[in-house]
Design a protein around this motif. Sequence first.
Motif, PDB file in Angstrom:
ATOM      1  N   LYS A 161      -5.025  -0.312  -0.312  1.00  0.00           N
ATOM      2  CA  LYS A 161      -4.468  -0.207  -1.732  1.00  0.00           C
ATOM      3  C   LYS A 161      -5.291  -0.388  -2.674  1.00  0.00           C
ATOM      4  O   LYS A 161      -5.061  -0.175  -4.041  1.00  0.00           O
ATOM      5  N   LYS A 162      -6.470  -1.077  -2.452  1.00  0.00           N
ATOM      6  CA  LYS A 162      -8.119  -1.979  -3.470  1.00  0.00           C
ATOM      7  C   LYS A 162      -8.203  -0.212  -4.129  1.00  0.00           C
ATOM      8  O   LYS A 162      -8.707  -0.001  -5.174  1.00  0.00           O
ATOM      9  N   LYS A 188      -6.266   3.289 -11.648  1.00  0.00           N
ATOM     10  CA  LYS A 188      -6.700   3.908 -13.031  1.00  0.00           C
ATOM     11  C   LYS A 188      -7.397   4.473 -13.419  1.00  0.00           C
ATOM     12  O   LYS A 188      -7.490   4.615 -14.182  1.00  0.00           O
ATOM     13  N   ALA A 199       1.854   2.029  -3.327  1.00  0.00           N
ATOM     14  CA  ALA A 199       0.983   2.320  -3.885  1.00  0.00           C
ATOM     15  C   ALA A 199       0.538   4.026  -4.390  1.00  0.00           C
ATOM     16  O   ALA A 199       0.679   5.048  -4.670  1.00  0.00           O
ATOM     17  N   THR A 230       1.001  -1.105  -0.363  1.00  0.00           N
ATOM     18  CA  THR A 230       0.047   0.197  -0.131  1.00  0.00           C
ATOM     19  C   THR A 230       0.752   1.281   0.164  1.00  0.00           C
ATOM     20  O   THR A 230       0.833   2.236  -0.526  1.00  0.00           O
ATOM     21  N   ASP A 272      -5.297   2.136  -6.046  1.00  0.00           N
ATOM     22  CA  ASP A 272      -4.864   0.854  -7.921  1.00  0.00           C
ATOM     23  C   ASP A 272      -6.400   1.690  -8.239  1.00  0.00           C
ATOM     24  O   ASP A 272      -5.922   2.452  -9.442  1.00  0.00           O
TER      25      ASP A 272
END
Lengths: 379, 87
Positions: free
Chosen positions: A253-254, A261, A53, A50, A257
Amino acid sequence: MIYLDNAATTLKKPLSLYPAVLKNTIINSANAGRGGHFYSMRASEGIYETAEAISTLFNIPSPEQLAFTPNATYALNYAILGLLSRDSHAIITQMEHNSVLRPIHKSCDYTVIKADRHGNIRLTDIKKSIRKNTKLIVCTHASNVCGTIMPIEQIGKLSRSHGIPFLVDAAQSAGSIPIDVEKLCIDLLAFSGHKGLMTPMGVGGLYVREGIKLNPIITGGTGSLSQSLTQPDFMPDILHNGTLNAPAIISAKKSVDFILKQTPQEIGKKEHFLASRLFENLKNMDNVTAYGSFEKGNHNGTVAFNVYDYDSVHTSEILNDKFKICTRGGWHCAYPAHQALGTEKKGAVRASFGFFNSVSDVAKLTDAIYFISKNKSFF
Amino acid sequence: MSDIIITTGSITSAVRLKKRLNFLTHMNTAVIHTPTSINSGGCSYSVKTSLANLDLIKKLYNENKIVYKKIYSEDVINGESVFHDLS
């Protein structure tokens, strides 16, 4: 319900986050950085990923320079109280949140840069306020009251040219305004996860540029240098006291991400569009006043407004009770900012848009405000 | 072939080193809790890998591509781990 309090916290998160929170609560609730067993190591690696990211998102040179905190307030306190002493001088703006104002106020002598009625400040005022003992310049990236975006890059360059550390409060910008700590000359970046980064609550962070030394204001177990009675002096351990919120941080982290994106540019563009549309609607409405730097265009997805001179808390209550729209009235933990806008007596109603809001939400809020403005019986 | 232990200051540095080594070399590595006899000042974390990777790791260090504190070899003699400083 229509949720328009994204400046306080985002209610809706990326769909990928929800199963991750459940999964990580089950499999990653071990104590990261404590011991060497399988579960601890897995949690540690998850936290690092994380950090990686987030480092990509903010162009942080090394994830080791990023510490996780429970929220932006902790991050700001670590930075402010860790850098300043009684004989220091600091520069802040009138648009700061109490999470900057209060630690600064208890630390040292400070200068407050005045803002105009739209929340804008002047770089020349900062330049004129620099003293020999100025040890820190702090600026919010975007006002949590009216959404005005500050000239961070110019302030960063000014700070760098004087060798003064520059702390940015990115609570209202992380995730929806591109942030490059190198390009913007940011030395310390405090952010919350649960707002624009759309992470679970309990996730925040502080980036500290390599070479800047903080005095730790909290000390304790870090999982490193255990034989020493003093706190490790290296990042992130100097700030990683006690157990980290591993399930939330790893799940975050999701969300990051998802933002990488979608890109902060596009997310910010959408929120800016919705806020501008609301501002335009309110601008043409009798008995309604909207605040912020919309004429200049330097604003995010937040709009502050009032109907007549009604109590902003009551207006927000009517929006909730009668129209099922969530906004926030009052002073938003930033009273000096309200003094700048001229809303110090009754505060203001704040509608803050997020990535998952739509044009239809703007239309429904516009209709509701119009209805309230035409029916004094509400008050 | 015995293993080497590459010590770092913190769990974050150890995970970073592991990921860097995996990215640069694909060598087989693992993060471990640093054995008490070679840590300095208390708990810390290290990366464990094969002794065969020693030269490559030193080369990467000299090229400023990775950061670590020290390198130890680990041999097991009469059931006990014995460490030698190879830094």
